[in-house]
Design an enzyme around this catalytic site. Structure first.
Site, PDB file in Angstrom:
ATOM      1  N   SER A  91       0.805  -1.224   0.000  1.00 18.47           N
ATOM      2  CA  SER A  91       0.000   0.000   0.000  1.00 18.47           C
ATOM      3  C   SER A  91       0.839   1.275   0.000  1.00 18.47           C
ATOM      4  CB  SER A  91      -0.958  -0.043   1.187  1.00 18.47           C
ATOM      5  OG  SER A  91      -1.878   1.018   1.120  1.00 18.47           O
ATOM      6  N   ALA A 398     -10.748   9.016   8.081  1.00 18.09           N
ATOM      7  CA  ALA A 398     -10.276  10.358   7.711  1.00 18.09           C
ATOM      8  C   ALA A 398      -9.173  10.283   6.648  1.00 18.09           C
ATOM      9  CB  ALA A 398      -9.770  11.090   8.950  1.00 18.09           C
ATOM     10  N   ARG A 523      -4.991   6.342  22.438  1.00 22.20           N
ATOM     11  CA  ARG A 523      -5.110   4.906  22.142  1.00 22.20           C
ATOM     12  C   ARG A 523      -3.728   4.341  21.849  1.00 22.20           C
ATOM     13  NH1 ARG A 523      -5.008   4.487  16.466  1.00 22.20           N
ATOM     14  NH2 ARG A 523      -5.574   2.293  16.564  1.00 22.20           N
ATOM     15  N   SER A 525      -0.866   2.373  19.891  1.00 19.90           N
ATOM     16  CA  SER A 525      -0.614   2.054  18.487  1.00 19.90           C
ATOM     17  C   SER A 525      -0.776   0.555  18.276  1.00 19.90           C
ATOM     18  CB  SER A 525       0.812   2.476  18.122  1.00 19.90           C
ATOM     19  OG  SER A 525       1.248   1.775  16.988  1.00 19.90           O
ATOM     20  N   GLY A 526      -1.180   0.165  17.071  1.00 12.85           N
ATOM     21  CA  GLY A 526      -1.286  -1.264  16.779  1.00 12.85           C
ATOM     22  C   GLY A 526       0.046  -1.888  16.418  1.00 12.85           C
ATOM     23  N   THR A 527       1.059  -1.062  16.180  1.00 12.20           N
ATOM     24  CA  THR A 527       2.298  -1.593  15.613  1.00 12.20           C
ATOM     25  C   THR A 527       3.566  -1.306  16.411  1.00 12.20           C
ATOM     26  OG1 THR A 527       2.359   0.400  14.246  1.00 12.20           O
ATOM     27  CG2 THR A 527       1.501  -1.597  13.225  1.00 12.20           C
TER      28      THR A 527
END
Length: 569
Positions: A91, A398, A523, A525-527
């Site tokens: 991506s 967004a 929140r 981070s997912g990574t």
């Protein structure tokens, strides 16, 4: 997802080592699997995690993962008795990265339990491969005698062709059939999977089928637009030096009577995603390199695999204006609502956002357009899932990734209305029928979204500035705070409230009270081990102050490391 070097992942042992499943796998020639697996050997100690975006890391570390995802796609195909997709892309990541994600039967993302299997299989040591394959097959009750079919697509990265060949090796060694589409945008592969699993009801599973379905709907819509004028119907498109350029160029003659597109960063000289693309424009709040913009010209940017889009323009004073996913969702849902009112249908329409959506967009939708808004956790799969609950569900992040979903009942109802109703109502129903065909309901799709936006602007006679003026974004600021362990932060209420560590949410509440029209949330981070902070308020100065104060609270209460957050940006 970046790779980490370290301990191997231990996947659960299967209950009984050699059951019927094991026997079936033996019949499929484990020797061949072992032999091929050795040709796609895993680097020692590399650990990867299958996340929202699949696997992503440096291209040179991915050969074994691709081979193994070929194997996994065959198992998933056998289990669902459906075609499964495998997309080779990273991506908006830099050109030297690559990645892979699997596409489930209706074009949606891979089911969560299979994300775990993917992680397990990708991290298994060579000697454990057979056991892990048997384990997955048993757990998921896969009938290994069942036929399997896998479709494969790839982006334009230099590493993608070789890596997609590794996927094909994995598919064929387990006896799966495959079709290699070659170069495709990510949403085009999602579309192909959806078409193949609905017996062509959704569309024809070829690239021409995709171009024709969307273009026919677009041209029909623009014919109904009253405003003509050539300058109005041209658009500058930044293709991030990626696959979007190739596909838009192939497609443009199909829709050229409704829109002329000028392509920039088309891959002929620049590097993929470098100083261009939707992600760059959104995060730097400035136009991409290599694109000259005159005042009030409509421009848009795709990301590297063309599943995100943002719009922008320069005003008469040369100021840059970004139109992000929130404003795109507002334009689309308002238009759909107006058509429904015109037709006289009271269908339930909902807009799905995340906590990052600007407060002004939420307010405008709820108070002015009277469209209900729902908030979910960050991540496309959460938004997509929620949007499926409505007759018509519109979702956009967004960052410009989103689409609209229409229930089967709605599609049939609108088709009927387009044939039976009189005059104005019939015209509105016909418009809605074409809009439904113009959306890629399998996934967020920059090309499809671009055509939807262009059609709506033409039909409503709106300029880019008038669209932008629907509401004014509240000033906001996003920051990151480094912490020793991001897991100390847990959230609830679609990530808008912190549950742990104790005292953090109370501290945020007290800070928010100091500013007008303000809100803030944090929140993990997912990574990476950082906590993301978001703040908005009635002025940029207030938003900046609030973001800084919340960052300090996170640093103090959630185990911040390194330098304390400093004011000033």
């Amino acid at each position: 997802m970046g790779g980490e070097w370290g301990q191997s992942v231990i996947c659960p042992e299967s209950a009984q080592e050699w059951t019927q499943v094991g026997q079936d796998l033996l019949d499929m020639d484990l020797g061949a699997i072992t032999k091929y697996s050795a040709l796609h050997a895993k680097p020692n100690g590399l650990i990867l995690q299958y996340g929202t975006a699949g696997f992503r890391t440096k291209a040179e570390h991915l050969d074994h993962v691709m081979f193994r995802m070929g194997l996994l796609a065959v198992l998933r195909s056998k289990q669902t008795k459906s075609t499964i997709g495998v997309m080779v892309t990273a991506s908006h990541n830099p050109e030297e990265d690559n990645g892979v994600k699997l596409v489930d039967p209706l074009g949606e993302m891979l089911a969560p339990s299979w994300e775990e299997h993917a992680t397990c299989l990708a991290n298994a040591e060579e000697q454990d491969m057979q056991r892990v394959l048997i384990d997955i097959s048993e757990k998921e009750a896969v009938n290994l005698q069942q036929d399997a079919f896998v479709v494969i697509g790839r982006d334009t990265r230099p590493s993608s062709e070789k890596l997609s060949q590794s996927v094909i090796d994995g598919v064929t060694v387990l006896g799966g059939q495959f079709h290699d589409y070659g170069l495709l945008t990510t949403p085009q592969l999602h579309y192909m999977v959806y078409c193949r699993n609905t017996g062509g009801r959704y569309g024809k599973a070829t690239i021409e089928g995709y171009y024709q379905k969307l273009s026919k709907a677009f041209v029909e819509l623009t014919k109904q637009a009253s405003c003509s004028g050539d300058e109005y119907r041209s658009l500058k498109v930044d293709c991030a030096n990626g696959i979007g350029a190739l596909k838009l160029r192939e497609m443009e003659h199909y829709f050229s009577q409704g829109l002329s597109v000028q392509l920039f960063n088309d891959g002929s000289k620049g590097k993929l995603n470098h100083l261009c693309g939707a992600d760059f424009v959104k995060s730097h709040q400035k136009p991409p390199q290599g694109m000259e913009i005159k005042s009030n010209e409509r421009c848009c940017s795709f990301d590297g695999d063309a599943d995100r889009i943002v719009y922008y323009y320069h005003d008469a004073d040369g100021h840059f204006h970004l139109i992000d996913g929130d404003k795109i969702a507002t334009l689309i849902s308002s238009f759909l609502k107006e058509l429904l009112v015109e037709i006289g249908e009271s269908l339930n329409i909902g807009v799905v956002q995340t906590a990052y959506a600007n407060g002004s967009s939420t307010r405008y939708l709820e108070e002015v357009m009277k469209v209900p808004v729902y908030c979910t956790k960050t991540g496309v799969k959460h938004l997509h899932h929620k949007a499926q609950e409505f007759d018509i569900g519109v979702y956009f992040e967004a960052n410009g990734h989103g689409t609209a979903l229409f229930s089967t009942a709605v599609e049939m109802k609108i088709k009927q209305s387009a044939e039976q109703l009189e005059d104005k109502k019939r015209k509105a129903a016909k418009m809605l029928e074409n809009i439904i065909d113009l959306f890629n309901q399998a996934a967020g799709d920059a090309i499809s979204d671009m055509l939807v936006i262009e059609a709506i602007l033409a039909l409503k006679g709106l300029t880019v500035q008038q669209w932008d003026a629907l509401y004014t974004d509240l000033p906001n600021r996003q920051l990151k705070v480094q912490v020793a362990d991001r897991r100390v932060i847990s959230t609830t209420n679609a990530e808008r409230q912190a549950v742990t560590p104790p005292g953090l949410q109370e501290a945020i509440n007290d800070l928010v009270k100091k500013y007008k029209l303000s809100r803030a949330f944090v929140r993990p981070s997912g990574t990476e081990d950082v906590v993301r902070v978001y703040a908005e308020a009635d002025s940029q100065e207030s938003a900046d102050h609030l973001a800084h104060e919340v960052s300090l609270a996170v640093f103090q209460l959630a185990g911040g490391i390194g330098e304390r957050p400093q004011p000033g940006f």
